[in-house]
Design an enzyme around this catalytic site. Structure first.
Site, short mmCIF file in Angstrom:
data_model
loop_
_atom_site.label_atom_id
_atom_site.label_comp_id
_atom_site.label_asym_id
_atom_site.label_seq_id
_atom_site.Cartn_x
_atom_site.Cartn_y
_atom_site.Cartn_z
N GLU A 72 40.66 46.74 41.91
CA GLU A 72 41.57 45.83 42.60
C GLU A 72 42.48 46.24 43.75
O GLU A 72 42.67 45.70 44.69
CB GLU A 72 42.51 45.35 41.68
CG GLU A 72 41.92 44.61 40.50
CD GLU A 72 41.59 43.18 41.01
OE1 GLU A 72 42.14 42.69 42.05
OE2 GLU A 72 40.74 42.46 40.27
N TRP A 108 32.27 49.98 47.94
CA TRP A 108 32.63 49.61 49.18
C TRP A 108 34.14 50.14 49.19
O TRP A 108 34.76 49.98 48.23
CB TRP A 108 32.43 48.26 49.74
CG TRP A 108 33.29 47.11 48.82
CD1 TRP A 108 32.65 46.44 47.67
CD2 TRP A 108 34.51 46.67 49.10
NE1 TRP A 108 33.65 45.49 47.30
CE2 TRP A 108 34.88 45.59 48.23
CE3 TRP A 108 35.49 46.79 50.05
CZ2 TRP A 108 36.04 45.02 48.11
CZ3 TRP A 108 36.65 46.18 50.12
CH2 TRP A 108 36.90 45.32 48.86
N HIS A 155 41.64 45.55 47.33
CA HIS A 155 41.70 44.05 47.76
C HIS A 155 42.88 43.90 48.81
O HIS A 155 42.93 43.41 49.86
CB HIS A 155 41.63 43.03 46.65
CG HIS A 155 40.46 43.13 45.84
ND1 HIS A 155 40.32 42.53 44.47
CD2 HIS A 155 39.34 43.84 46.03
CE1 HIS A 155 39.16 42.71 43.99
NE2 HIS A 155 38.78 43.61 44.79
N THR A 190 40.78 33.86 41.09
CA THR A 190 40.79 34.69 42.41
C THR A 190 39.40 34.75 43.12
O THR A 190 39.23 34.70 44.14
CB THR A 190 41.54 36.17 42.14
OG1 THR A 190 40.49 36.76 41.08
CG2 THR A 190 42.73 36.02 41.97
N GLU A 235 40.84 36.01 36.79
CA GLU A 235 39.68 36.85 37.53
C GLU A 235 39.00 35.55 38.15
O GLU A 235 38.57 35.86 39.34
CB GLU A 235 39.01 37.80 36.97
CG GLU A 235 39.77 38.94 36.29
CD GLU A 235 40.06 39.97 37.51
OE1 GLU A 235 39.94 39.69 38.90
OE2 GLU A 235 40.84 41.13 37.20
N GLU A 292 47.65 40.01 45.72
CA GLU A 292 46.81 41.34 45.34
C GLU A 292 47.80 42.70 45.38
O GLU A 292 47.61 43.57 44.62
CB GLU A 292 45.86 41.31 46.55
CG GLU A 292 44.57 40.45 46.32
CD GLU A 292 43.56 40.48 45.19
OE1 GLU A 292 43.78 41.66 44.50
OE2 GLU A 292 42.99 39.93 45.03
N HIS A 318 34.79 41.54 37.39
CA HIS A 318 36.05 41.47 36.57
C HIS A 318 36.30 40.46 35.48
O HIS A 318 36.73 40.54 34.34
CB HIS A 318 37.33 41.71 37.34
CG HIS A 318 37.30 42.89 38.39
ND1 HIS A 318 38.31 43.18 39.27
CD2 HIS A 318 36.69 43.86 38.33
CE1 HIS A 318 38.12 44.13 39.93
NE2 HIS A 318 37.06 44.82 39.28
N ASP A 360 33.75 41.35 43.67
CA ASP A 360 34.68 42.12 42.71
C ASP A 360 35.18 41.31 41.57
O ASP A 360 35.23 41.65 40.18
CB ASP A 360 35.74 42.86 43.46
CG ASP A 360 35.25 44.10 44.19
OD1 ASP A 360 33.99 44.20 44.17
OD2 ASP A 360 35.98 44.78 44.72
N GLU A 361 36.07 40.43 42.02
CA GLU A 361 36.43 39.51 41.18
C GLU A 361 35.75 38.78 39.92
O GLU A 361 36.11 38.73 38.96
CB GLU A 361 37.34 38.25 41.69
CG GLU A 361 38.32 38.73 42.86
CD GLU A 361 39.43 39.36 42.61
OE1 GLU A 361 39.67 39.95 41.18
OE2 GLU A 361 40.50 39.58 43.52
#
Ligand code: FE2
Ligand code: FE2
Length: 334
Positions: free
Chosen positions: A116, A33, A119, A172, A169, A76, A205, A201-202
């Site tokens: 990242e 995305w 974000h 967050t 990670e 971020e 990671h 996403d976090e």
């Protein structure tokens, strides 16, 4: 000196698996995305209705909420600090790609950074469109934070850095997820979706970094354990540890931001302890054999730490009065 050589050897050995980690835990550019997928498309007339919707929904969100969202966004946006820090770890080689010297660790850092970067981009655009915050003050804070850098107590040691990134990670992931839940509760669907998708996403990671540590444990258990205990004894500091508002000294805004996050329940001391427990479990430190005496002691300390911290946490009170920040004016929307 000998220890350093072993670290480098381990990093070079694990490096051969890094492309596999990239394939497993990161998503190719063409498939992942992008911020604009989650924001109004201003190339269309309907886009302006989307902006109107954002501004209307934003009226429902409280003062501390905006403070936390701003500070999360600024954190971020200080990504250049994190990328340069990780690129500087021992075992990461970014130069001379044409001669085959640049290694997969450098590729990991670049590709992680690429993910990242979306974000801060997403949240920045949202905050700008919301009309609820003073963007210029926020922009000054971001520039200050990048200027101030950070010091997370890892040095150039990859073992310590990967403990830090594993921890952060997940931290967050938790905070973006909670902000999303608060937004949803106030009927703010667009923002809730942004926060949730960022939290996803976090999570990927986190899963990657904890895997790096697990792999290093297989190669160098005692040194990995000593690095882990050292980070936990120092305490994992937040990447925005030095955050300030315009006109302030270094780090002056941090405590008030952190208190706002605790008041909202977005990120609390109990979350910190939970992360520690999860890492102890995932790395199965209770089952680890072949540790030297110091590493055995470190393991025992780490196993007992969550309970010890829980006892202390129950005695800490969070100030209840919201602090006023330049980032968010008190008089609401114009
Ligand atoms: Fe992020
Ligand atoms: Fe992250």
């Amino acid at each position: 000196m000998a220890l350093d050589n072993i670290r480098l050897e381990v990093m070079n050995t694990v490096e051969k698996s890094v492309q596999g980690f990239i394939d497993k835990y990161l998503i190719p550019v063409e498939e992942i995305w992008q911020p604009t997928d989650l924001l109004p498309n201003l190339q269309t007339e309907e886009g302006f209705e989307g902006v109107h919707q954002i501004r209307e929904e934003a009226k429902e969100l409280g003062y501390d909420f905006w403070v936390v969202l701003v500070a999360d966004m600024v954190t971020e946006e200080a990504l250049p600090t994190y990328e340069s820090w990780l690129m500087d770890m021992e075992g990461v080689e970014q130069h001379d790609a044409s001669q085959g010297k640049s290694n997969s660790w450098a590729k990991w850092v670049r590709h992680w950074t690429g993910e990242e970067n979306r974000h801060g981009d997403t949240l920045n655009k949202y905050l700008y469109l919301s009309g609820r915050v003073d963007m210029k003050e926020i922009e000054k804070t971001t520039q200050h934070l990048i200027n101030d850098g950070f010091d997370i107590g890892t040095g150039r040691d990859p073992y310590r850095n990967f403990v830090y990134t594993s921890f952060q990670e997940l931290a967050t992931n938790i905070s973006h997820k909670r902000v999303g839940q608060l937004a949803k509760r106030k009927g703010n669907k667009m923002l809730a979706k942004m926060c949730n998708i960022i939290a996803g996403d976090e999570m990927r990671h986190y899963m990657a970094y904890r895997e790096f540590v697990k792999t290093i444990f297989e190669h160098d258990p005692s040194e990995m354990m000593l690095a882990y205990v050292d980070m936990m004894k120092k305490k994992i500091v937040m990447p925005a540890q030095f955050i300030r508002e315009s006109g302030q000294g270094i780090a002056e805004a941090f405590e008030n931001f952190s208190n706002a996050a605790q008041r909202l329940g977005v990120y609390t001391t109990m979350d910190y302890i939970d992360i520690l427990k999860k890492l102890n479990d995932y790395w199965e430190i209770d089952k680890m054999r072949d540790l030297n005496d110091d590493a055995e002691k470190a393991r025992d300390y780490l196993m007992a730490l969550p309970d010890r911290m829980t006892r202390i946490a129950s005695r800490i009170a969070v100030p209840q009065d919201p602090h006023t920040f330049k980032w968010v004016s008190n008089n609401g929307m114009l």
